[in-house]
Design a protein around this motif. Structure first.
Motif, PDB file in Angstrom:
ATOM      1  N   ALA A 212       0.831  -1.205   0.000  1.00  0.00           N
ATOM      2  CA  ALA A 212       0.000   0.000   0.000  1.00  0.00           C
ATOM      3  C   ALA A 212       0.868   1.258   0.000  1.00  0.00           C
ATOM      4  CB  ALA A 212      -0.930  -0.003   1.214  1.00  0.00           C
ATOM      5  N   SER A 213       1.926   1.237   0.800  1.00  0.00           N
ATOM      6  CA  SER A 213       2.829   2.393   0.857  1.00  0.00           C
ATOM      7  C   SER A 213       3.530   2.604  -0.479  1.00  0.00           C
ATOM      8  CB  SER A 213       3.867   2.182   1.963  1.00  0.00           C
ATOM      9  OG  SER A 213       4.867   3.182   1.912  1.00  0.00           O
ATOM     10  N   LEU A 214       4.018   1.533  -1.072  1.00  0.00           N
ATOM     11  CA  LEU A 214       4.703   1.647  -2.361  1.00  0.00           C
ATOM     12  C   LEU A 214       3.736   2.094  -3.453  1.00  0.00           C
ATOM     13  CD1 LEU A 214       6.984  -1.533  -2.224  1.00  0.00           C
ATOM     14  CD2 LEU A 214       7.675   0.858  -1.907  1.00  0.00           C
ATOM     15  N   SER A 215       2.505   1.611  -3.393  1.00  0.00           N
ATOM     16  CA  SER A 215       1.502   2.017  -4.385  1.00  0.00           C
ATOM     17  C   SER A 215       1.216   3.507  -4.289  1.00  0.00           C
ATOM     18  CB  SER A 215       0.212   1.216  -4.183  1.00  0.00           C
ATOM     19  OG  SER A 215       0.425  -0.150  -4.411  1.00  0.00           O
ATOM     20  N   HIS A 216       1.186   4.026  -3.082  1.00  0.00           N
ATOM     21  CA  HIS A 216       0.933   5.451  -2.876  1.00  0.00           C
ATOM     22  C   HIS A 216       2.015   6.296  -3.532  1.00  0.00           C
ATOM     23  CE1 HIS A 216      -0.155   9.205  -0.917  1.00  0.00           C
ATOM     24  NE2 HIS A 216       1.088   9.313  -0.474  1.00  0.00           N
ATOM     25  N   HIS A 217       3.262   5.819  -3.462  1.00  0.00           N
ATOM     26  CA  HIS A 217       4.384   6.613  -3.971  1.00  0.00           C
ATOM     27  C   HIS A 217       4.747   6.296  -5.418  1.00  0.00           C
ATOM     28  CE1 HIS A 217       5.370   8.508  -0.144  1.00  0.00           C
ATOM     29  NE2 HIS A 217       5.234   7.337   0.448  1.00  0.00           N
ATOM     30  N   PHE A 218       4.505   5.042  -5.859  1.00  0.00           N
ATOM     31  CA  PHE A 218       5.019   4.628  -7.162  1.00  0.00           C
ATOM     32  C   PHE A 218       3.969   4.050  -8.102  1.00  0.00           C
ATOM     33  CE2 PHE A 218       8.492   4.190  -4.065  1.00  0.00           C
ATOM     34  CZ  PHE A 218       9.379   5.120  -4.595  1.00  0.00           C
ATOM     35  N   GLY A 219       2.706   4.081  -7.692  1.00  0.00           N
ATOM     36  CA  GLY A 219       1.628   3.675  -8.588  1.00  0.00           C
ATOM     37  C   GLY A 219       1.720   2.229  -9.050  1.00  0.00           C
ATOM     38  N   LYS A 220       1.537   2.016 -10.356  1.00  0.00           N
ATOM     39  CA  LYS A 220       1.450   0.663 -10.894  1.00  0.00           C
ATOM     40  C   LYS A 220       2.744  -0.129 -10.748  1.00  0.00           C
ATOM     41  CE  LYS A 220      -2.063   1.823 -14.372  1.00  0.00           C
ATOM     42  NZ  LYS A 220      -2.353   1.888 -15.831  1.00  0.00           N
ATOM     43  N   ALA A 221       3.868   0.567 -10.656  1.00  0.00           N
ATOM     44  CA  ALA A 221       5.155  -0.127 -10.541  1.00  0.00           C
ATOM     45  C   ALA A 221       5.372  -0.731  -9.163  1.00  0.00           C
ATOM     46  CB  ALA A 221       6.295   0.835 -10.860  1.00  0.00           C
ATOM     47  N   ALA A 222       4.506  -0.391  -8.204  1.00  0.00           N
ATOM     48  CA  ALA A 222       4.704  -0.824  -6.822  1.00  0.00           C
ATOM     49  C   ALA A 222       4.738  -2.347  -6.686  1.00  0.00           C
ATOM     50  CB  ALA A 222       3.593  -0.253  -5.937  1.00  0.00           C
ATOM     51  N   ALA A 223       3.881  -3.050  -7.423  1.00  0.00           N
ATOM     52  CA  ALA A 223       3.839  -4.509  -7.306  1.00  0.00           C
ATOM     53  C   ALA A 223       5.174  -5.136  -7.712  1.00  0.00           C
ATOM     54  CB  ALA A 223       2.703  -5.077  -8.154  1.00  0.00           C
ATOM     55  N   PHE A 224       5.793  -4.583  -8.755  1.00  0.00           N
ATOM     56  CA  PHE A 224       7.103  -5.091  -9.183  1.00  0.00           C
ATOM     57  C   PHE A 224       8.146  -4.832  -8.103  1.00  0.00           C
ATOM     58  CE2 PHE A 224      11.192  -4.173 -11.354  1.00  0.00           C
ATOM     59  CZ  PHE A 224      11.458  -5.452 -11.833  1.00  0.00           C
ATOM     60  N   TYR A 225       8.174  -3.619  -7.550  1.00  0.00           N
ATOM     61  CA  TYR A 225       9.149  -3.285  -6.505  1.00  0.00           C
ATOM     62  C   TYR A 225       8.927  -4.144  -5.258  1.00  0.00           C
ATOM     63  CZ  TYR A 225       9.699   0.911  -9.406  1.00  0.00           C
ATOM     64  OH  TYR A 225       9.897   1.770 -10.453  1.00  0.00           O
ATOM     65  N   TYR A 226       7.682  -4.358  -4.906  1.00  0.00           N
ATOM     66  CA  TYR A 226       7.356  -5.185  -3.741  1.00  0.00           C
ATOM     67  C   TYR A 226       7.878  -6.606  -3.940  1.00  0.00           C
ATOM     68  CZ  TYR A 226       4.465  -7.327  -0.070  1.00  0.00           C
ATOM     69  OH  TYR A 226       4.019  -8.016   1.038  1.00  0.00           O
ATOM     70  N   GLY A 227       7.738  -7.121  -5.161  1.00  0.00           N
ATOM     71  CA  GLY A 227       8.175  -8.478  -5.448  1.00  0.00           C
ATOM     72  C   GLY A 227       9.686  -8.631  -5.441  1.00  0.00           C
ATOM     73  N   ILE A 228      10.406  -7.724  -6.129  1.00  0.00           N
ATOM     74  CA  ILE A 228      11.849  -7.901  -6.241  1.00  0.00           C
ATOM     75  C   ILE A 228      12.546  -7.721  -4.904  1.00  0.00           C
ATOM     76  CG2 ILE A 228      11.904  -7.286  -8.677  1.00  0.00           C
ATOM     77  CD1 ILE A 228      12.917  -4.525  -7.921  1.00  0.00           C
ATOM     78  N   ALA A 229      11.948  -6.952  -3.999  1.00  0.00           N
ATOM     79  CA  ALA A 229      12.526  -6.835  -2.656  1.00  0.00           C
ATOM     80  C   ALA A 229      12.510  -8.173  -1.931  1.00  0.00           C
ATOM     81  CB  ALA A 229      11.746  -5.796  -1.840  1.00  0.00           C
ATOM     82  N   ARG A 230      11.684  -9.078  -2.387  1.00  0.00           N
ATOM     83  CA  ARG A 230      11.570 -10.426  -1.816  1.00  0.00           C
ATOM     84  C   ARG A 230      12.155 -11.493  -2.742  1.00  0.00           C
ATOM     85  NH1 ARG A 230       8.256  -6.905  -0.144  1.00  0.00           N
ATOM     86  NH2 ARG A 230       7.377  -6.975   1.960  1.00  0.00           N
ATOM     87  N   GLY A 231      12.857 -11.037  -3.767  1.00  0.00           N
ATOM     88  CA  GLY A 231      13.456 -11.964  -4.713  1.00  0.00           C
ATOM     89  C   GLY A 231      12.447 -12.623  -5.626  1.00  0.00           C
ATOM     90  N   GLU A 232      11.312 -11.956  -5.859  1.00  0.00           N
ATOM     91  CA  GLU A 232      10.239 -12.526  -6.679  1.00  0.00           C
ATOM     92  C   GLU A 232      10.074 -11.733  -7.971  1.00  0.00           C
ATOM     93  OE1 GLU A 232       6.853 -12.271  -4.160  1.00  0.00           O
ATOM     94  OE2 GLU A 232       7.652 -13.652  -2.639  1.00  0.00           O
ATOM     95  N   ASP A 233       9.879 -12.450  -9.060  1.00  0.00           N
ATOM     96  CA  ASP A 233       9.654 -11.818 -10.360  1.00  0.00           C
ATOM     97  C   ASP A 233       8.950 -12.831 -11.259  1.00  0.00           C
ATOM     98  OD1 ASP A 233       9.672 -10.476 -12.757  1.00  0.00           O
ATOM     99  OD2 ASP A 233      11.845 -10.529 -13.024  1.00  0.00           O
ATOM    100  N   PRO A 234       7.635 -12.702 -11.456  1.00  0.00           N
ATOM    101  CA  PRO A 234       6.891 -13.696 -12.234  1.00  0.00           C
ATOM    102  C   PRO A 234       6.977 -13.514 -13.745  1.00  0.00           C
ATOM    103  CG  PRO A 234       5.397 -12.012 -11.442  1.00  0.00           C
ATOM    104  CD  PRO A 234       6.752 -11.672 -10.880  1.00  0.00           C
ATOM    105  N   ARG A 235       7.650 -12.491 -14.236  1.00  0.00           N
ATOM    106  CA  ARG A 235       7.669 -12.211 -15.675  1.00  0.00           C
ATOM    107  C   ARG A 235       8.271 -13.375 -16.454  1.00  0.00           C
ATOM    108  NH1 ARG A 235      11.351  -7.274 -16.313  1.00  0.00           N
ATOM    109  NH2 ARG A 235      12.481  -8.515 -14.755  1.00  0.00           N
ATOM    110  N   PRO A 236       7.603 -13.819 -17.499  1.00  0.00           N
ATOM    111  CA  PRO A 236       8.159 -14.906 -18.313  1.00  0.00           C
ATOM    112  C   PRO A 236       9.196 -14.385 -19.295  1.00  0.00           C
ATOM    113  CG  PRO A 236       6.059 -14.222 -19.226  1.00  0.00           C
ATOM    114  CD  PRO A 236       6.257 -13.411 -17.959  1.00  0.00           C
ATOM    115  N   VAL A 237      10.019 -15.284 -19.782  1.00  0.00           N
ATOM    116  CA  VAL A 237      10.893 -14.971 -20.912  1.00  0.00           C
ATOM    117  C   VAL A 237      10.017 -14.914 -22.149  1.00  0.00           C
ATOM    118  CG1 VAL A 237      12.771 -15.816 -22.367  1.00  0.00           C
ATOM    119  CG2 VAL A 237      12.939 -15.992 -19.869  1.00  0.00           C
ATOM    120  N   GLU A 238      10.025 -13.761 -22.843  1.00  0.00           N
ATOM    121  CA  GLU A 238       9.129 -13.530 -23.980  1.00  0.00           C
ATOM    122  C   GLU A 238       9.945 -13.475 -25.269  1.00  0.00           C
ATOM    123  OE1 GLU A 238       5.648 -10.800 -22.683  1.00  0.00           O
ATOM    124  OE2 GLU A 238       7.459  -9.984 -21.739  1.00  0.00           O
TER     125      GLU A 238
END
Length: 361
Positions: A212-238
């Motif tokens: 919620a805090s990251l969303s307030h400051h960074f909008g749609k990119a917050a979910a990506f930042y939240y994930g990588i801080a935990r070593g998570e990244d669901p993006r497939p190789v395209e």
């Protein structure tokens, strides 16, 4: 495949353009080399590791690079050669997987979760690929191996040049905890500066902020930042991911107040965007100027040409054309950005257009 832990390799050639020039001209080996043109409006496309020791970096104005390293040797770019070698390298990738996502001529993600030929570990595949690249091109590559794209990219930087590093499953969160956020792929200088202003300097600091805090400051990119801080990244190789635009923006430490400051600031921006276009062998017909005032009011202005932008000078001139109606300034400016869109790849142009695209680099 969805139940399997993904095995992602990020391959990054070592100082690719400069290494090609040193390979082909033995007299350049061991010497500081910059690929680019030594002229007032020139820019460094790539720097050898010998040049990097002096602080020379890609996208740096040539005059600045020469001041940092008086012994610097400039070599004009040969993109037709780089493209041919890149094709060789991608043919090596294709021996192992069809899931290849090129990022540029010298960099790509590979998904080897289910490789074409069975191998017990992705590390073995990465070693084989790097050995084949060296045997067939005489060039070295670094590799990162992990369970997602973000971590694989971080890992490939960890043992450069000519090295390899693995971040195994479960180790991602601990690995990023102490790293500065400005080293994270996907967090640019402007965003890193904003994060620093919020007390976020490392991966651990980023993890301490709620979604919620990251969303307030960074909008749609917050979910990506939240994930990588935990070593998570669901993006497939395209493998065939189309790029819609190429752009750069800069938030300035000191606000820009005068017209001449704005025009001067557009020059390095245009060079950086053109460098990115050239690396991807692409250009576009639409140029967009982004301007943000100190009160965070934002303006964008676009202009579509009849043909793709043909040179860095044409890009800079178009940015100047878009800026003029916004002058005189209503208030100081804190951010400028330039984007090229409606992209066309070099392969879609005629030979004449390709030469035009590169002649003024």
């Amino acid at each position: 495949m969805t139940d399997l832990v993904r095995r992602i390799i990020h391959i990054d050639m070592d100082a690719f353009y400069a290494s090609v020039e040193q390979r082909d001209a033995p007299a350049l080996r061991g010497r500081p080399v910059a690929v680019g043109r030594s002229q007032e409006r020139g820019v460094v496309a790539a720097a050898s590791y010998e040049a990097r020791k002096f602080g020379v970096r890609s996208a740096m104005p040539s005059l600045v690079a020469q001041r940092k390293c008086p012994e610097l040797i400039f070599v004009p770019p040969r993109f037709e050669v780089y493209r041919a070698i890149s094709a060789q390298i991608h043919a090596i990738f294709a021996r192992y997987t069809s899931l290849i996502q090129p990022l540029s001529l010298d960099e790509a993600y590979l998904d080897v979760t289910e490789p074409l030929f069975p191998r017990p570990f992705a590390t073995i595949i990465a070693q084989e690929i790097r050995a084949a690249i060296y045997a067939e091109t005489g060039l070295t590559a670094s590799a990162g191996v992990s369970y997602n794209k973000f971590l694989a990219k971080l890992a490939s930087d960890y043992r450069k040049p000519n090295g390899q590093f693995v971040i195994p499953p479960g180790a991602g969160e601990a690995f990023v905890a102490d790293l500065p956020v400005n080293s994270f792929h996907g967090i640019g200088p402007a965003t890193a500066s904003r994060m620093n202003g919020l007390g976020i300097y490392t991966g651990a600091d980023l993890r301490n902020h709620s979604l919620a805090s990251l969303s307030h400051h960074f909008g749609k990119a917050a979910a990506f930042y939240y994930g990588i801080a935990r070593g998570e990244d669901p993006r497939p190789v395209e493998p065939h991911r189309p790029r819609k635009s190429i752009g750069k923006e800069t938030t300035y430490e000191r606000d820009l107040h005068r017209e001449e400051e704005l025009y001067a600031a557009l020059t390095p921006l245009a060079h950086n965007v053109w460098l990115a276009c050239t690396r991807r062998q692409a250009s576009g017909r639409t140029v967009t100027l982004k301007l943000r005032y100190v009160n965070f009011q934002q303006l964008t202005r676009s202009y579509s040409l009849t043909e793709p932008v043909a040179s860095v000078r044409a890009l800079e001139d178009t940015a100047h054309f878009l800026l003029r109606p916004l002058l005189p300034l209503l208030r100081p400016v804190r951010l400028l950005g330039i984007t090229v869109s409606s992209l066309t790849s070099a392969e879609e142009k005629s030979t004449t257009e390709q030469l035009s695209l590169l002649s003024n680099f």
